[in-house]
Design a protein around this motif. Structure first.
Motif, mmCIF file in Angstrom:
data_model
loop_
_atom_site.group_PDB
_atom_site.id
_atom_site.type_symbol
_atom_site.label_atom_id
_atom_site.label_comp_id
_atom_site.label_asym_id
_atom_site.label_seq_id
_atom_site.Cartn_x
_atom_site.Cartn_y
_atom_site.Cartn_z
ATOM 1 N N GLY A 49 -2.234 -31.169 11.415
ATOM 2 C CA GLY A 49 -1.246 -31.586 11.085
ATOM 3 C C GLY A 49 -0.487 -31.900 12.435
ATOM 4 N N ARG A 50 -1.451 -31.982 13.706
ATOM 5 C CA ARG A 50 -1.104 -32.179 14.921
ATOM 6 C C ARG A 50 -1.155 -33.566 15.408
ATOM 7 N NH1 ARG A 50 3.274 -30.226 16.186
ATOM 8 N NH2 ARG A 50 2.687 -30.103 18.661
ATOM 9 N N ALA A 51 -1.413 -34.596 14.576
ATOM 10 C CA ALA A 51 -1.716 -36.073 15.073
ATOM 11 C C ALA A 51 -0.785 -36.572 15.774
ATOM 12 C CB ALA A 51 -1.975 -36.809 13.638
ATOM 13 N N GLY A 52 0.469 -36.476 15.653
ATOM 14 C CA GLY A 52 1.362 -37.108 16.382
ATOM 15 C C GLY A 52 1.719 -36.380 17.761
ATOM 16 N N ALA A 53 1.200 -35.208 17.771
ATOM 17 C CA ALA A 53 1.205 -34.514 19.335
ATOM 18 C C ALA A 53 -0.147 -34.928 20.016
ATOM 19 C CB ALA A 53 1.166 -33.095 19.169
ATOM 20 N N ALA A 54 -1.238 -35.052 19.134
ATOM 21 C CA ALA A 54 -2.576 -35.842 19.647
ATOM 22 C C ALA A 54 -2.501 -36.967 20.394
ATOM 23 C CB ALA A 54 -3.711 -35.554 18.778
ATOM 24 N N LEU A 55 -1.671 -37.966 19.630
ATOM 25 C CA LEU A 55 -1.456 -39.150 19.935
ATOM 26 C C LEU A 55 -0.707 -39.303 21.278
ATOM 27 C CD1 LEU A 55 -0.876 -40.916 16.601
ATOM 28 C CD2 LEU A 55 -2.740 -41.454 18.249
ATOM 29 N N ALA A 56 0.396 -38.661 21.195
ATOM 30 C CA ALA A 56 1.289 -38.414 22.308
ATOM 31 C C ALA A 56 0.452 -37.985 23.834
ATOM 32 C CB ALA A 56 2.589 -37.431 22.307
ATOM 33 N N GLU A 99 0.511 -26.618 23.997
ATOM 34 C CA GLU A 99 -0.490 -27.695 24.233
ATOM 35 C C GLU A 99 -0.253 -28.543 25.416
ATOM 36 O OE1 GLU A 99 -0.662 -29.081 19.359
ATOM 37 O OE2 GLU A 99 0.948 -29.610 20.621
ATOM 38 N N ILE A 100 1.037 -28.451 25.735
ATOM 39 C CA ILE A 100 1.140 -29.054 27.386
ATOM 40 C C ILE A 100 0.732 -28.250 28.370
ATOM 41 C CG2 ILE A 100 2.875 -29.698 28.966
ATOM 42 C CD1 ILE A 100 4.821 -30.469 26.668
ATOM 43 N N LYS A 101 0.701 -27.104 28.192
ATOM 44 C CA LYS A 101 0.220 -26.129 29.315
ATOM 45 C C LYS A 101 -1.351 -26.209 29.275
ATOM 46 C CE LYS A 101 -0.088 -20.952 30.479
ATOM 47 N NZ LYS A 101 0.075 -19.841 30.110
ATOM 48 N N ALA A 107 -6.233 -30.446 32.606
ATOM 49 C CA ALA A 107 -6.983 -31.414 32.026
ATOM 50 C C ALA A 107 -6.896 -32.786 32.451
ATOM 51 C CB ALA A 107 -7.273 -30.975 30.748
ATOM 52 N N ILE A 108 -5.642 -33.343 32.416
ATOM 53 C CA ILE A 108 -5.169 -34.317 32.737
ATOM 54 C C ILE A 108 -5.297 -34.796 34.198
ATOM 55 C CG2 ILE A 108 -3.179 -35.859 33.123
ATOM 56 C CD1 ILE A 108 -1.920 -34.907 30.176
ATOM 57 N N ILE A 109 -4.889 -33.919 35.055
ATOM 58 C CA ILE A 109 -5.151 -33.909 36.540
ATOM 59 C C ILE A 109 -6.416 -34.238 36.762
ATOM 60 C CG2 ILE A 109 -4.598 -32.838 38.567
ATOM 61 C CD1 ILE A 109 -2.022 -31.583 37.436
ATOM 62 N N ARG A 110 -7.289 -33.213 36.338
ATOM 63 C CA ARG A 110 -8.683 -33.181 36.488
ATOM 64 C C ARG A 110 -9.543 -34.663 36.269
ATOM 65 N NH1 ARG A 110 -8.544 -27.396 35.623
ATOM 66 N NH2 ARG A 110 -8.997 -27.870 33.507
ATOM 67 N N GLY A 111 -9.115 -34.996 34.755
ATOM 68 C CA GLY A 111 -9.669 -36.226 34.171
ATOM 69 C C GLY A 111 -9.277 -37.046 35.064
ATOM 70 N N THR A 112 -7.973 -37.335 35.414
ATOM 71 C CA THR A 112 -7.694 -38.536 36.356
ATOM 72 C C THR A 112 -8.374 -38.575 37.674
ATOM 73 O OG1 THR A 112 -5.345 -38.298 35.624
ATOM 74 C CG2 THR A 112 -5.631 -39.426 37.600
ATOM 75 N N ALA A 113 -8.716 -37.420 38.521
ATOM 76 C CA ALA A 113 -9.332 -37.489 39.415
ATOM 77 C C ALA A 113 -10.907 -37.853 39.481
ATOM 78 C CB ALA A 113 -9.276 -36.204 40.333
ATOM 79 N N PHE A 167 -13.643 -25.893 21.924
ATOM 80 C CA PHE A 167 -14.042 -27.268 22.097
ATOM 81 C C PHE A 167 -14.504 -27.702 20.719
ATOM 82 C CE2 PHE A 167 -12.686 -26.543 26.211
ATOM 83 C CZ PHE A 167 -12.192 -27.676 26.858
ATOM 84 N N GLY A 168 -14.204 -28.881 20.226
ATOM 85 C CA GLY A 168 -14.653 -29.374 18.972
ATOM 86 C C GLY A 168 -13.794 -29.124 17.697
ATOM 87 N N LYS A 169 -12.898 -28.007 18.145
ATOM 88 C CA LYS A 169 -12.066 -27.581 16.848
ATOM 89 C C LYS A 169 -10.348 -27.991 17.137
ATOM 90 C CE LYS A 169 -15.364 -23.837 16.311
ATOM 91 N NZ LYS A 169 -15.534 -22.284 16.475
ATOM 92 N N GLY A 170 -10.245 -28.635 18.297
ATOM 93 C CA GLY A 170 -8.947 -29.254 18.251
ATOM 94 C C GLY A 170 -8.276 -28.766 19.840
ATOM 95 N N HIS A 171 -9.054 -28.555 20.732
ATOM 96 C CA HIS A 171 -8.723 -27.910 21.910
ATOM 97 C C HIS A 171 -7.838 -29.263 22.545
ATOM 98 C CE1 HIS A 171 -8.140 -26.233 25.616
ATOM 99 N NE2 HIS A 171 -9.203 -25.142 25.361
ATOM 100 N N PRO A 172 -6.565 -29.249 23.057
ATOM 101 C CA PRO A 172 -5.819 -30.180 23.714
ATOM 102 C C PRO A 172 -6.500 -30.715 24.878
ATOM 103 C CG PRO A 172 -4.149 -28.491 23.099
ATOM 104 C CD PRO A 172 -5.689 -27.930 22.828
ATOM 105 N N ALA A 173 -7.379 -29.754 25.618
ATOM 106 C CA ALA A 173 -7.823 -30.024 26.844
ATOM 107 C C ALA A 173 -9.048 -30.999 26.738
ATOM 108 C CB ALA A 173 -8.335 -28.903 27.713
ATOM 109 N N GLY A 174 -9.561 -30.952 25.582
ATOM 110 C CA GLY A 174 -10.865 -31.645 25.261
ATOM 111 C C GLY A 174 -10.463 -32.964 24.720
ATOM 112 N N LEU A 175 -9.102 -33.301 24.480
ATOM 113 C CA LEU A 175 -8.586 -34.510 24.233
ATOM 114 C C LEU A 175 -8.041 -35.514 25.418
ATOM 115 C CD1 LEU A 175 -7.216 -37.071 22.252
ATOM 116 C CD2 LEU A 175 -5.406 -35.181 21.794
#
Length: 502
Positions: free
Chosen positions: A105-112, A246-248, A253-259, A293-301
């Motif tokens: 039920g967190r599709a909107g948050a995942a897309l954001a 989720e933001i935390k 992950a966003i910073i590391r992924g960007t680098a 991971f593989g179960k809905g971890h925000p960092a994995g997305l």
């Protein structure tokens, strides 16, 4: 620093003209569309649209093609999250945790999270492009024929090492691309080579014809050969606002992924796919709870989504500064520039500053457009999945044929496209990637020219490639890459990186 701001001001004045804004918007829309639709990636789409750039101004054409490339990274995540269908190859990793969040039920948050991570990564990577391009271009002016030849050798070997799949097959495809690039009239002697007496081959095989056949037609055949997938599309997005937890978890992950994506995007053969897989592997290794991971971890997305978009932007650095395409999309961008008689490389910055800086600033504009477009229009994009393939693909085929014919107004090109389409389909069944072939085809004539010029300047002395310090360093780096990939440990790690996690 003052020069950088003045150059960015020039780019902004070019990027925000009504015409260029329109083409940036069109590129972002098309990119999102092809990212959403499974089986149609940025490479076949850009290949199909290459003939269109004949009638567009150079800046507008490149802005549109660039928008398609990084827009596809956004679009691919939409269906990956909502219906577990990755529209774009780099979105395969997004399915693993993104779709699990949607099922909770967190599709909107995942897309954001995906959109905001991609926006942040795109902005940072574009800033790196603006900052690093000028000094790299200055270094490139010191390159002679020997250095350029050695750099292209390094680029091709890097493309092999970082390509997914079999190393041997990647080498074979690059060699085949180099051989195809030799077809046509020799510029130095004027002698026709490998044309088999066919007049149409005396000018060589058109780059766009090969690209449309190997990618466009072969993709259509692949998709028609598979059973058409139909999925239940959910309208329950939930809140578009991620919660604090989720933001935390997503922010580091966003910073590391960007680098990571910014670094891998610069490498030959790196690109968005490798960056996404590498980011997911990194996040899982660093996590205190890898079992999530593989179960809905925000960092994995968030990590892979940031990495693939950062790589999409920084892959323009070697193209614009050295004239070396690092992946198949950049090879197509070389084709688009060549159409307008623009030689990719360091001279672009001095001879066409409005194109160089306009393209860079348009990436910021495009990333902002994508965030604004993607979240409100999610419902529209996903409904496009209901378009039957039997309607979609004949339309694409017709568009390919018209586009190829418009290159030289020659029916022979359509036949060639069909031949390469069949060959490309066979290659895909044999698990042979078309991207290395495309790089070989683009770099082949340039390599041959620089090789012969280097020998001409050195009066036939082959040691010129190792007696010049910069050329020797580049060749040593290429040799080091070969030795690394031969190592069993490195080979195992390489295979692990590309394994799609269950």
């Amino acid at each position: 620093m003052v020069d950088l701001f003045s150059n960015l001001a020039l780019g902004l004045s070019v990027a925000i003209t009504p015409e260029n804004l329109l083409y940036a918007l069109l590129g972002c829309l098309l990119g999102t569309l092809i990212g959403v639709l499974p089986g149609i990636g940025p490479v076949p789409t850009i290949a199909m649209l290459l003939p269109l750039t004949y009638v567009l101004p150079p800046v507008a054409g490149l802005i549109m093609l660039a928008g398609i490339y990084y827009g596809a990274q956004y679009g691919g995540s939409t269906t990956a999250i909502l219906v577990a269908l990755p529209g774009e190859t780099s979105a395969v990793v997004t399915v693993l945790d993104g779709h699990q969040m949607a099922k909770r039920g967190r599709a909107g948050a995942a897309l954001a999270l995906a959109a905001l991570g991609s926006f942040f990564a795109g902005c940072v990577a574009t800033l790196l492009l603006a900052g690093f391009a000028p000094p790299l271009a200055e270094i490139a002016f010191k390159f002679g024929p020997a250095e350029y030849f050695s750099l292209m050798v390094l680029g091709l070997i890097g493309a092999v090492v970082l390509a997914s799949g079999s190393l041997l097959k990647a080498v074979c495809m690059i060699v085949l691309g180099l051989l195809l690039g030799m077809i046509g009239t020799d510029v130095n002697s004027g002698v026709a080579r490998f044309d088999f007496g066919i007049p149409e081959l005396q000018d060589g095989i058109d780059f766009a014809v090969v690209a449309m056949g190997v990618f466009g037609l072969a993709e259509i055949m692949n998709n028609l050969a598979q059973r058409e997938q139909r999925v239940d599309i959910t309208d329950k997005l939930g809140s578009l606002y991620p919660n604090r937890q989720e933001i935390k978890e997503a922010t580091p992950a966003i910073i590391r992924g960007t680098a990571l994506g910014s670094a891998l995007g610069i490498l030959p053969g790196g690109g968005a796919v490798l960056s996404a897989f590498a980011s997911y592997t990194l996040e899982k290794k660093l996590s205190n709870e890898p079992q999530r991971f593989g179960k809905g971890h925000p960092a994995g997305l968030a990590g892979p989504e940031s990495a693939n978009n950062a790589a999409a932007q920084t892959s323009f650095i070697p193209l614009l500064t050295l004239g070396i395409p690092g992946n198949a999309v950049m090879a197509l961008m070389v084709g688009a520039m060549t159409i307008h008689n623009i030689q990719p490389g360091p001279q672009v910055m001095s001879s066409h500053p409005e194109l160089f800086w306009g393209l860079i600033v348009s990436m910021w504009v495009g990333n902002l457009m994508l965030v604004i477009l993607n979240l409100p229009l999610v419902g529209l994009w996903v409904k496009l999945l209901k378009v039957p393939y039997r309607i979609l693909f004949p339309a694409i085929l017709l568009f390919c044929a018209i586009g190829v014919y418009s290159l030289n107004y020659n029916v022979f090109d359509i036949y060639m496209m069909g031949i390469f389409g069949v060959i490309g389909y066979i290659w895909s069944k044999l698990k042979c990637e078309g991207a290395p072939l495309l790089l070989g085809l683009v770099l082949g004539p340039m390599m041959e020219e620089n090789f012969r010029r280097a020998l001409l300047f050195s009066r036939g002395d082959y040691t010129t490639f190792i007696s010049r310090p910069l050329s020797m360093v580049l060749l040593l780096m290429a040799l080091l890459l070969v030795l690394m990939v031969v190592s069993p440990t490195i080979r195992k790690k390489r295979e692990e990186t590309f394994v799609e996690e269950d």
